[in-house]
Write a protein that holds these residues in place. Structure first.
Motif, PDB file in Angstrom:
ATOM      1  N   ASP A 276       0.806  -1.220   0.000  1.00  0.00           N
ATOM      2  CA  ASP A 276       0.000   0.000   0.000  1.00  0.00           C
ATOM      3  C   ASP A 276       0.838   1.270   0.000  1.00  0.00           C
ATOM      4  O   ASP A 276       0.321   2.365   0.223  1.00  0.00           O
ATOM      5  CB  ASP A 276      -0.939   0.004   1.206  1.00  0.00           C
ATOM      6  N   ARG A 278       2.759   4.535  -1.180  1.00  0.00           N
ATOM      7  CA  ARG A 278       2.518   5.510  -2.248  1.00  0.00           C
ATOM      8  C   ARG A 278       3.739   6.397  -2.470  1.00  0.00           C
ATOM      9  O   ARG A 278       3.884   6.986  -3.522  1.00  0.00           O
ATOM     10  CB  ARG A 278       1.305   6.373  -1.900  1.00  0.00           C
ATOM     11  N   GLU A 336       1.493  16.253  -0.394  1.00  0.00           N
ATOM     12  CA  GLU A 336       1.352  15.127  -1.304  1.00  0.00           C
ATOM     13  C   GLU A 336       2.007  15.388  -2.655  1.00  0.00           C
ATOM     14  O   GLU A 336       2.485  14.459  -3.309  1.00  0.00           O
ATOM     15  CB  GLU A 336      -0.129  14.798  -1.492  1.00  0.00           C
ATOM     16  N   ASN A 340       4.094  12.046  -2.682  1.00  0.00           N
ATOM     17  CA  ASN A 340       3.547  11.044  -3.598  1.00  0.00           C
ATOM     18  C   ASN A 340       3.749  11.431  -5.057  1.00  0.00           C
ATOM     19  O   ASN A 340       3.351  10.692  -5.949  1.00  0.00           O
ATOM     20  CB  ASN A 340       2.045  10.838  -3.352  1.00  0.00           C
ATOM     21  N   SER A 344       8.673  11.004  -5.354  1.00  0.00           N
ATOM     22  CA  SER A 344       8.461   9.563  -5.268  1.00  0.00           C
ATOM     23  C   SER A 344       9.073   8.865  -6.483  1.00  0.00           C
ATOM     24  O   SER A 344       8.822   9.253  -7.630  1.00  0.00           O
ATOM     25  CB  SER A 344       6.961   9.261  -5.191  1.00  0.00           C
ATOM     26  N   LYS A 346       8.761   6.686  -8.743  1.00  0.00           N
ATOM     27  CA  LYS A 346       7.810   5.849  -9.469  1.00  0.00           C
ATOM     28  C   LYS A 346       8.485   5.205 -10.677  1.00  0.00           C
ATOM     29  O   LYS A 346       9.454   5.746 -11.224  1.00  0.00           O
ATOM     30  CB  LYS A 346       6.611   6.693  -9.915  1.00  0.00           C
TER      31      LYS A 346
END
Length: 732
Positions: A276, A278, A336, A340, A344, A346
């Motif tokens: 979970d 992020r 955020e 996120n 982050s 990603k």
């Protein structure tokens, strides 16, 4: 002319240290050190600072003395729900002071206080333990309390949620029913409320206060976690200037930023995080070298590239200190858009990173380390479960092959770490999964398997490499320290281990402590003994000096790998700054570093307490729903201790301890046998022993006391031969 601060401080301490000194007030002290007029302001300020630091103490008639001369000690008070407490001294190396309930006065948990040491413990108390009485409250930890509004015939009162606050709080009737300014709703009996305390002078009368916020009915969705947020004074919203600054940050990396960095976008770099997660702030890659060794690359989100020192973003991140992870939400350190978004790591997108490259020889010895500002493009985002599945299966593709090579290095580093004295203090974790209304629906045990260990070893290696580098450069920064334990605490813990039948030597020897941890591994009492050991060790904290890490057995250690969620790591990134210009632009003195370290140590402790409190609350709610559903789930449980009043059992799948009361064992009359730590049926001779496995269901939940009672589910499993019955209690 205002007197010089440092000189005034020295003069005051010199005066108070004189053998012929008699307690003086601030006016008399100023006169004695030859200060008059406006310069007295400096004396007053210095006296205030010295008192706040615990270097001097103020006694009756506002006179000042050195604490030791008057048998006084200053520190922070930690209250137990039973009412007694311990004063944790602010002076390094001083033992804690026991404060009996009747000597706490009006002090509350977390307050900074001054206590007078008793000449000797009262009759019936533990000999050799320092005891004291609170004589002054220097600083309240908080001026608000969260609780539930109740009403008697004549008045309203609030029952605090925190069991360490043992007094109900009277609230003025008009305040109890007035319209709340924020929510526009009236406080009614059963509501969770926030109360601001009035000045409280006497323990013999209940404190009074005013309701300043109504959170809502205690049973309403989200109110339970909101109560914890208010209880621990956690921030829920970012200031507008912080959000505005975050919004101005581009979501993508531009070509100019890439041009100034080492380009690693072609490297096979992956992230491994919880299902979970992020915010991904760390990525790794490992390559085999021709000489049989490895090169490890650890790539950490370069938050410092976006958060300028002294900016609104920076000030708010510093104030928060860290992110807080609650069962139904995250309270992030950064907005955020950063946590996120652009910070982050990603997969398949360009991200700015700070990289550590470490070369290991074939024996796993670090031979060199290099640091660089870089840009990466993660090839895969793996969950721990996905990584574990790959590691426990033969490699079938490039990802599998690379991950297996990665584990070879991690396994070697892990083995060497324990050979060098690291303590195995890993605990399994239980996550509480909640529905959209915040109601707990499932408990999921998270094991510290190979996928977790892989990331752990590489993060430890990177943290240690950065700590060595900054120490070599003599750049001020924040270290993660875990000081050596107090031998007396280890001696007390030894008695606990002996009570479980283990042969234990001198635990001040690390090898002996490691041997005990290895012996209890997999045993029913492992959890209890590990928790006991943690309580005997000092708490890890942040410090401007590299004092070493006892648990990890590392001389130099800090936190570098999680700057999205920890301010300490952001400070370290700035200090490491790979180019000299960056280092010049971020110059922080030791005093400032010390102040930050103290602050974030406090925010970390507060966040950890909030997370534990919220998880425990949701576990209790989960079991209460079991009761309410009238179809309770059957759980596996292990007997971890036996008392004359029943069996203490632990549920491995829930990591919660509860009681099977002896009165619920209705098939016989059971007698406690203390020498063998057993309950024995008088008629049947059935026994319950430590280590017995049982099937249980929940029988009672006490939310306020945070207790769960269980009952045995199957008659056939009420008694089994103990797995430890063949081994009689051992003596050291």
């Amino acid at each position: 002319m205002i007197a010089n601060g440092p000189r005034v401080r020295e003069q005051i301490l010199a005066l108070l240290s004189r053998k012929d000194y008699r307690p003086l007030n601030k006016v008399e002290i100023a006169r004695r050190i030859g200060v008059s007029g406006r310069a007295r302001l400096a004396v007053r300020g210095t006296l205030r600072d010295l008192e706040h630091a615990g270097e001097i103490a103020r006694i009756r008639k506002d006179r000042y003395v050195l604490p030791a001369e008057a048998d006084l000690v200053g520190g922070k008070l930690s209250i137990h729900p039973a009412g007694y407490g311990f004063l944790i001294s602010e002076k390094a190396g001083q033992p804690d002071v026991f404060i009996a309930a009747e000597n706490v006065g009006t002090a509350m948990h977390g307050d900074r206080v001054v206590a007078r040491i008793s000449p000797e413990p009262p009759a019936g108390r533990i000999k050799g333990r320092r005891e004291g009485r609170v004589i002054r409250i220097l600083e309240r930890a908080h001026d608000t309390i969260v609780g539930t509004l109740q009403q008697s015939r004549n008045f309203h009162y609030v029952v605090p949620d925190d069991p360490r606050f043992v007094h109900d709080i009277y609230v003025r009737p008009v305040a109890a029913v007035q319209e709340d300014r924020r929510s526009g709703t009236a406080a009614t009996v059963g509501d969770k409320v926030v109360v601001r305390l009035d000045d409280w002078q006497s323990r013999h009368v209940n404190p009074e206060g005013e309701i300043i916020e109504v959170l809502g009915p205690a049973s309403a969705p989200g109110v339970d976690v909101l109560s914890i947020i208010r209880k621990f004074h956690l921030p829920t919203e970012f200031p507008s200037d912080v959000l505005e600054q975050a919004e101005r940050i581009p979501e993508s990396v531009d070509a100019q930023q890439i041009a100034r960095r080492e380009d690693l976008r072609s490297q096979f770099i992956v992230t491994i995080d919880p299902d979970d997660a992020r915010d991904f702030d760390d990525a790794i890659h490992v390559e085999r070298l021709a000489n049989g060794g490895w090169q490890l690359g650890v790539h950490i989100a370069d938050v410092a590239a976006y958060v300028e020192p002294g900016s609104a973003l920076d000030r708010e991140a510093r104030r928060r200190g860290n992110s807080v992870y609650l069962p139904d939400r995250v309270i992030p350190m950064l907005p955020e858009r950063l946590s996120n978004g652009v910070c982050s790591l990603k997969p398949k997108v360009d991200r700015l990173t700070h990289s550590v490259f470490i070369q290991f020889d074939k024996r796993g010895v670090a031979k060199s380390a290099r640091f660089a500002r870089s840009v990466i493009r993660s090839a895969h985002r793996l969950t721990y479960k996905e990584a574990y599945a790959i590691l426990t299966s033969p490699p079938r593709d490039r990802l599998g092959e690379r991950l297996h090579v990665t584990w070879e290095l991690a396994a070697l580093l892990r083995r060497k770490r324990f050979e060098h004295g690291a303590l195995d203090l890993d605990f399994p974790e239980v996550k509480v999964l909640v529905d959209t209304h915040g109601k707990p629906v499932r408990l999921e045990r998270v094991e510290n398997d190979e996928s977790h260990q892989l990331i752990e070893e590489f993060m430890l290696a990177a943290n240690e490499a950065v700590a060595r580098e900054l120490k070599k450069r003599t750049i001020p920064t924040i270290y993660r320290v875990h000081e050596n334990p107090d031998p007396e605490k280890l001696a007390e813990y030894r008695e606990l281990a002996l009570s479980f039948g283990y042969k234990v030597g001198d635990l001040t020897h690390r090898a002996e402590l490691q041997r005990l941890l290895a012996e209890i591994r997999g045993k029913p009492e492992e959890q209890a003994l590990k928790v006991g050991l943690l309580k005997s060790l000092k708490r890890a904290r942040y410090d401007p000096q590299p004092l070493g890490h006892y648990g990890l057995s590392k001389t130099n250690y800090l936190h570098f790998t999680s700057p999205i969620r920890r301010y300490a790591d952001l400070v370290v990134h700035r200090a490491l700054g790979s180019d000299s210009a960056a280092r010049r632009s971020y110059h922080v003195g030791m005093a400032e570093i010390a102040s930050i370290a103290e602050h974030i140590s406090a925010t970390e402790r507060n966040a950890a307490d909030a997370e534990i409190d919220a998880t425990q609350m949701k576990k209790l709610e989960f079991f209460q729903r079991q009761l309410d559903g009238r179809n309770p789930q059957i759980f596996s449980a292990t007997v971890v201790d036996i008392r004359n009043y029943g069996l203490m059992v632990e549920l491995p799948d829930a990591l919660i301890t509860g009681l099977i009361h002896v009165s619920s064992l209705t098939d016989d009359f059971y007698v406690f046998e203390p020498a063998r730590r057993q309950l024995i049926g008088r008629r049947s001779r059935k026994t319950f022993s430590i280590g017995d496995d049982l099937s249980v269901f929940v029988a009672r939940v006490d939310i306020f006391k945070r207790q769960v009672d269980f009952a045995i589910a199957l008659a056939a499993e009420r008694s089994k031969p103990s797995r430890r019955s063949k081994r009689s209690p051992k003596k050291a």
